[in-house]
Design a protein around this motif. Structure first.
Motif, PDB file in Angstrom:
ATOM      1  N   ASP A  35      -5.334   8.109   3.194  1.00 37.04           N
ATOM      2  CA  ASP A  35      -3.969   6.758   2.872  1.00 37.04           C
ATOM      3  C   ASP A  35      -4.223   6.264   1.782  1.00 37.04           C
ATOM      4  O   ASP A  35      -3.145   6.018   0.970  1.00 37.04           O
ATOM      5  N   THR A  36      -5.254   5.656   1.232  1.00 37.45           N
ATOM      6  CA  THR A  36      -5.540   4.854  -0.099  1.00 37.45           C
ATOM      7  C   THR A  36      -5.214   5.946  -1.277  1.00 37.45           C
ATOM      8  O   THR A  36      -4.638   5.435  -1.962  1.00 37.45           O
ATOM      9  N   GLN A  37      -5.778   6.812  -1.012  1.00 35.35           N
ATOM     10  CA  GLN A  37      -5.526   8.273  -2.254  1.00 35.35           C
ATOM     11  C   GLN A  37      -3.892   8.358  -2.350  1.00 35.35           C
ATOM     12  O   GLN A  37      -3.330   8.257  -3.449  1.00 35.35           O
ATOM     13  N   ARG A  38      -3.308   8.408  -1.087  1.00 37.36           N
ATOM     14  CA  ARG A  38      -1.783   8.734  -1.243  1.00 37.36           C
ATOM     15  C   ARG A  38      -1.015   7.644  -1.813  1.00 37.36           C
ATOM     16  O   ARG A  38      -0.207   7.760  -2.476  1.00 37.36           O
ATOM     17  N   LYS A  39      -1.688   6.187  -1.632  1.00 35.47           N
ATOM     18  CA  LYS A  39      -0.886   4.984  -1.898  1.00 35.47           C
ATOM     19  C   LYS A  39      -0.804   5.223  -3.672  1.00 35.47           C
ATOM     20  O   LYS A  39      -0.014   4.929  -4.436  1.00 35.47           O
ATOM     21  N   ILE A  40      -1.906   5.555  -4.330  1.00 38.88           N
ATOM     22  CA  ILE A  40      -2.158   5.558  -5.731  1.00 38.88           C
ATOM     23  C   ILE A  40      -1.455   6.930  -6.043  1.00 38.88           C
ATOM     24  O   ILE A  40      -1.001   6.588  -7.233  1.00 38.88           O
ATOM     25  N   THR A  59       1.363   7.796  -5.235  1.00 39.73           N
ATOM     26  CA  THR A  59       2.775   7.412  -5.208  1.00 39.73           C
ATOM     27  C   THR A  59       2.996   6.776  -6.543  1.00 39.73           C
ATOM     28  O   THR A  59       4.129   6.908  -7.246  1.00 39.73           O
ATOM     29  N   VAL A  60       2.197   5.886  -7.028  1.00 42.81           N
ATOM     30  CA  VAL A  60       2.255   5.464  -8.128  1.00 42.81           C
ATOM     31  C   VAL A  60       2.435   6.284  -9.431  1.00 42.81           C
ATOM     32  O   VAL A  60       3.077   6.190 -10.383  1.00 42.81           O
ATOM     33  N   HIS A  61       1.269   7.169  -9.365  1.00 41.41           N
ATOM     34  CA  HIS A  61       1.360   8.312 -10.492  1.00 41.41           C
ATOM     35  C   HIS A  61       2.629   9.039 -10.381  1.00 41.41           C
ATOM     36  O   HIS A  61       3.117   9.386 -11.460  1.00 41.41           O
ATOM     37  N   LEU A  85       6.894   0.530 -10.063  1.00 43.92           N
ATOM     38  CA  LEU A  85       5.779   1.626 -10.054  1.00 43.92           C
ATOM     39  C   LEU A  85       4.744   0.977  -8.849  1.00 43.92           C
ATOM     40  O   LEU A  85       4.239   1.580  -8.090  1.00 43.92           O
ATOM     41  N   LEU A  86       4.409  -0.392  -8.955  1.00 48.65           N
ATOM     42  CA  LEU A  86       3.440  -1.293  -8.202  1.00 48.65           C
ATOM     43  C   LEU A  86       4.289  -2.246  -7.327  1.00 48.65           C
ATOM     44  O   LEU A  86       4.665  -3.187  -7.832  1.00 48.65           O
ATOM     45  N   ASN A  87       4.228  -1.589  -6.361  1.00 44.53           N
ATOM     46  CA  ASN A  87       4.919  -2.709  -5.197  1.00 44.53           C
ATOM     47  C   ASN A  87       3.919  -3.621  -4.461  1.00 44.53           C
ATOM     48  O   ASN A  87       2.681  -3.278  -4.351  1.00 44.53           O
ATOM     49  N   LYS A  88       4.174  -4.821  -4.262  1.00 45.17           N
ATOM     50  CA  LYS A  88       3.209  -5.732  -3.849  1.00 45.17           C
ATOM     51  C   LYS A  88       2.721  -5.360  -2.389  1.00 45.17           C
ATOM     52  O   LYS A  88       1.724  -5.699  -2.139  1.00 45.17           O
ATOM     53  N   SER A  89       3.721  -4.798  -1.748  1.00 47.17           N
ATOM     54  CA  SER A  89       3.195  -4.121  -0.346  1.00 47.17           C
ATOM     55  C   SER A  89       2.119  -3.315  -0.483  1.00 47.17           C
ATOM     56  O   SER A  89       1.227  -3.173   0.397  1.00 47.17           O
TER      57      SER A  89
END
Length: 176
Positions: free
Chosen positions: A132-137, A139-141, A64-68
């Motif tokens: 971009d930041t919203q897109r990152k979260i 992907t986690v969802h 779910l959470l990638n360090k990158s």
């Protein structure tokens, strides 16, 4: 008699305060804002629930959470990403994470309450999120909802180490 009892009580209180370690507060540097967080306390609560979450994780190939994800944050977006990650954990993860052991339930509750407090403090920062930041979260969802809800919550709790490491990297050390 009363003075003697009071004197003993004060001595005992003084002794206990000397024996206990000071609670270390750290300041997270979130670009234009800073928030005080007890990272050692968060780590202690997490350590007490981690093994249970990892043992219950049957979706070993899913991450779910990638360090990158945490490290490749645009300048000025640390506050936003932290706010979104904390929201995810409070609203999705902790509310669906279950343990049959009372002590683990207390640690999970303490973590959730700490995250709520940090979110409250970050609210005063008025973080602005870019797409971009919203897109990152998002992907986690998306990965989270692909899994059965209790399994997804266990996986996210097991990966909380990534969030704590990232938060510790945002620290400007101070004493409380």
């Amino acid at each position: 008699m009363m003075k003697m009892l009071l004197a003993r009580s004060l001595c005992l209180l003084l002794l206990l305060s000397c024996l206990s370690e000071p609670v270390e507060s750290r300041t997270l540097n979130l670009n234009s804002c800073s928030v005080s967080v007890h990272t050692t306390e968060l780590r202690t609560h997490y350590t007490d629930i981690r093994s249970n979450a990892i043992e219950g994780d049957s979706e070993i190939g899913v991450r779910l959470l990638n360090k990158s994800l945490m490290k490749q944050v645009q300048d000025g977006q640390k506050c936003c990403l932290l706010r979104l990650v904390l929201r995810f954990y409070v609203e999705r993860v902790f509310s669906n994470y279950a343990s049959s052991q009372p002590q683990q339930q207390r640690h999970t509750s303490a973590l959730a309450n700490s995250f709520v407090s940090i979110r409250r403090a970050i609210h005063a920062c008025h973080c602005q999120c870019v797409e971009d930041t919203q897109r990152k979260i998002d992907t986690v969802h998306a990965e989270f909802i692909k899994l059965e809800i209790s399994q997804a919550a266990k996986k996210a709790v097991g990966e909380l180490d990534t969030v704590l490491e990232w938060m510790e990297g945002l620290v400007l050390k101070s004493r409380a």
